[in-house]
Design a protein around this motif. Structure first.
Motif, PDB file in Angstrom:
ATOM      1  N   ALA A 235     -19.118   2.178 -63.021  1.00 37.18           N
ATOM      2  CA  ALA A 235     -20.015   2.053 -61.873  1.00 37.18           C
ATOM      3  C   ALA A 235     -20.139   0.602 -61.426  1.00 37.18           C
ATOM      4  O   ALA A 235     -20.402   0.328 -60.249  1.00 37.18           O
ATOM      5  CB  ALA A 235     -21.389   2.625 -62.215  1.00 37.18           C
ATOM      6  N   HIS A 236     -19.950  -0.331 -62.339  1.00 35.73           N
ATOM      7  CA  HIS A 236     -19.980  -1.757 -62.011  1.00 35.73           C
ATOM      8  C   HIS A 236     -18.589  -2.203 -61.570  1.00 35.73           C
ATOM      9  O   HIS A 236     -17.986  -3.124 -62.137  1.00 35.73           O
ATOM     10  CB  HIS A 236     -20.445  -2.571 -63.217  1.00 35.73           C
ATOM     11  N   ALA A 237     -18.085  -1.551 -60.525  1.00 29.98           N
ATOM     12  CA  ALA A 237     -16.675  -1.716 -60.155  1.00 29.98           C
ATOM     13  C   ALA A 237     -16.345  -3.104 -59.640  1.00 29.98           C
ATOM     14  O   ALA A 237     -15.183  -3.518 -59.688  1.00 29.98           O
ATOM     15  CB  ALA A 237     -16.298  -0.676 -59.101  1.00 29.98           C
ATOM     16  N   THR A 238     -17.313  -3.841 -59.118  1.00 32.93           N
ATOM     17  CA  THR A 238     -17.007  -5.204 -58.670  1.00 32.93           C
ATOM     18  C   THR A 238     -16.682  -6.108 -59.852  1.00 32.93           C
ATOM     19  O   THR A 238     -15.993  -7.129 -59.682  1.00 32.93           O
ATOM     20  CB  THR A 238     -18.174  -5.832 -57.886  1.00 32.93           C
ATOM     21  N   GLN A 239     -17.142  -5.754 -61.055  1.00 36.32           N
ATOM     22  CA  GLN A 239     -17.049  -6.652 -62.204  1.00 36.32           C
ATOM     23  C   GLN A 239     -16.152  -6.162 -63.332  1.00 36.32           C
ATOM     24  O   GLN A 239     -15.712  -6.964 -64.153  1.00 36.32           O
ATOM     25  CB  GLN A 239     -18.457  -6.869 -62.804  1.00 36.32           C
ATOM     26  N   ILE A 240     -15.913  -4.852 -63.416  1.00 38.42           N
ATOM     27  CA  ILE A 240     -15.248  -4.287 -64.590  1.00 38.42           C
ATOM     28  C   ILE A 240     -14.163  -3.304 -64.163  1.00 38.42           C
ATOM     29  O   ILE A 240     -14.372  -2.488 -63.269  1.00 38.42           O
ATOM     30  CB  ILE A 240     -16.256  -3.533 -65.491  1.00 38.42           C
ATOM     31  N   GLU A 241     -13.031  -3.383 -64.829  1.00 44.04           N
ATOM     32  CA  GLU A 241     -11.980  -2.361 -64.715  1.00 44.04           C
ATOM     33  C   GLU A 241     -11.856  -1.685 -66.074  1.00 44.04           C
ATOM     34  O   GLU A 241     -11.666  -2.375 -67.088  1.00 44.04           O
ATOM     35  CB  GLU A 241     -10.656  -2.992 -64.306  1.00 44.04           C
ATOM     36  N   VAL A 242     -11.983  -0.383 -66.124  1.00 43.65           N
ATOM     37  CA  VAL A 242     -12.007   0.358 -67.380  1.00 43.65           C
ATOM     38  C   VAL A 242     -10.724   1.163 -67.537  1.00 43.65           C
ATOM     39  O   VAL A 242     -10.293   1.857 -66.612  1.00 43.65           O
ATOM     40  CB  VAL A 242     -13.221   1.312 -67.440  1.00 43.65           C
ATOM     41  N   ALA A 243     -10.119   1.045 -68.721  1.00 41.91           N
ATOM     42  CA  ALA A 243      -9.002   1.898 -69.140  1.00 41.91           C
ATOM     43  C   ALA A 243      -9.293   2.246 -70.593  1.00 41.91           C
ATOM     44  O   ALA A 243      -8.844   1.571 -71.506  1.00 41.91           O
ATOM     45  CB  ALA A 243      -7.675   1.176 -68.995  1.00 41.91           C
ATOM     46  N   GLU A 244     -10.103   3.287 -70.783  1.00 45.42           N
ATOM     47  CA  GLU A 244     -10.594   3.622 -72.133  1.00 45.42           C
ATOM     48  C   GLU A 244      -9.457   3.716 -73.151  1.00 45.42           C
ATOM     49  O   GLU A 244      -8.390   4.247 -72.830  1.00 45.42           O
ATOM     50  CB  GLU A 244     -11.343   4.955 -72.085  1.00 45.42           C
ATOM     51  N   PRO A 245      -9.710   3.163 -74.360  1.00 44.44           N
ATOM     52  CA  PRO A 245     -10.954   2.542 -74.839  1.00 44.44           C
ATOM     53  C   PRO A 245     -10.968   1.034 -74.666  1.00 44.44           C
ATOM     54  O   PRO A 245     -11.441   0.305 -75.556  1.00 44.44           O
ATOM     55  CB  PRO A 245     -10.948   2.924 -76.324  1.00 44.44           C
ATOM     56  N   TYR A 246     -10.491   0.566 -73.521  1.00 42.53           N
ATOM     57  CA  TYR A 246     -10.454  -0.869 -73.250  1.00 42.53           C
ATOM     58  C   TYR A 246     -10.996  -1.124 -71.852  1.00 42.53           C
ATOM     59  O   TYR A 246     -11.166  -0.211 -71.049  1.00 42.53           O
ATOM     60  CB  TYR A 246      -9.017  -1.403 -73.378  1.00 42.53           C
TER      61      TYR A 246
END
Length: 286
Positions: A235-246
């Motif tokens: 949800a904090h897409a301006t700050q974080i890119e998620v590729a679980e589990p990283y």
């Protein structure tokens, strides 16, 4: 009139996204258990570096407003209804990284009077009466001025609350055991070729890594709480890119998304026999 929740947790963070990275699974777990979870965010992160190209036009107040919307979406993912800005939205502004001219701009949180800012947090403590407070260590985890200031303000507010007769029973600082971080980075190096990130961060880049024996509490996360944490981070897409589990921040360096979350008890009594619950041994308060 219904009784207030017996257990009440207050978290104090510097910017939107810090809460999801550091405590997302903890917040999801306790919210699901009926704990009253309150988040106080000290700034809106107006100086954060924006990851998606289509949003890089955002900056200053416009970015702060957008990040406030991201925070609301993250809290929805975690099941947390009570989230607030210290002193009200926009009262304190992002100070930027240490040593930059932004540190001294009017309204920057780094330059805030600690007692005044702690007074705003004391108002929340008076209202919520949390038994447990979570925040950063004196270095703010990694030396960011707003994180350091959040620590100072939180600890001062706890002192003021004690003087007023509405004490916070326990204070925890965010931590990561060194062996846990090292094992996670070993897995990351193995998996890096399959990830959308070119390079890995290092253990030294993870805030709050300490010797294992310094950690007093591990809050284990069920799969649904880890999923909620990942959703909140997305949800904090301006700050974080998620590729679980990283995940990666704007530096594009991959780092582990920790499922279990770790803490050091720095104020209050430690419960015997249960190191997996921030509230272990705390009775039902009035």
């Amino acid at each position: 009139m219904s009784e207030p929740p017996a257990r009440r947790l207050l978290l104090v963070h510097a910017h939107p996204d810090d809460e999801s990275i550091n405590n997302g699974a903890t917040m999801a777990r306790y919210a699901a258990e009926g704990v009253h979870v309150t988040l106080v965010t000290c700034t809106l992160g107006e100086l954060g570096e924006v990851i998606p190209p289509e949003l890089r036009h955002l900056g200053g107040d416009a970015l702060g407003k957008y990040r406030r919307q991201e925070l609301a979406a993250a809290m929805d993912a975690l099941g947390v209804e009570d989230f607030r800005q210290l002193g009200g939205a926009g009262r304190y502004r992002d100070s930027g990284m240490m040593g930059l001219a932004d540190n001294g701009l009017p309204g920057a949180f780094w330059g805030a009077d600690v007692d005044e800012a702690a007074g705003h947090l004391l108002e929340v403590i008076r209202q919520v009466r949390p038994q447990v407070l979570v925040t950063y260590d004196p270095d703010g985890g990694y030396g960011h001025p707003d994180h350091i200031q959040a620590h100072r303000v939180a600890m001062r507010a706890v002192e003021l609350a004690e003087d007023e007769g509405c004490p916070v029973e326990r204070v925890y600082w965010n931590r990561v055991p060194r062996t846990v971080a090292e094992e996670a980075f070993a897995r990351l190096r193995h998996d890096l070729a399959e990830l959308p990130f070119d390079k890995s961060a290092t253990v030294a880049d993870v805030p709050g890594v300490v010797p294992d024996e310094q950690v007093t509490t591990r809050v284990p996360a069920a799969p649904e709480h880890v999923a909620a944490k990942a959703a909140a981070m997305r949800a904090h897409a301006t700050q974080i890119e998620v590729a679980e589990p990283y995940f990666a921040l704007s530096n594009e360096l991959a780092q582990p998304l920790f499922a279990d979350e770790y803490y050091e008890l720095v104020r209050g009594e430690r419960a015997e026999g249960d190191d997996s619950d921030l509230f272990a041994g705390i009775g039902v308060a009035s």
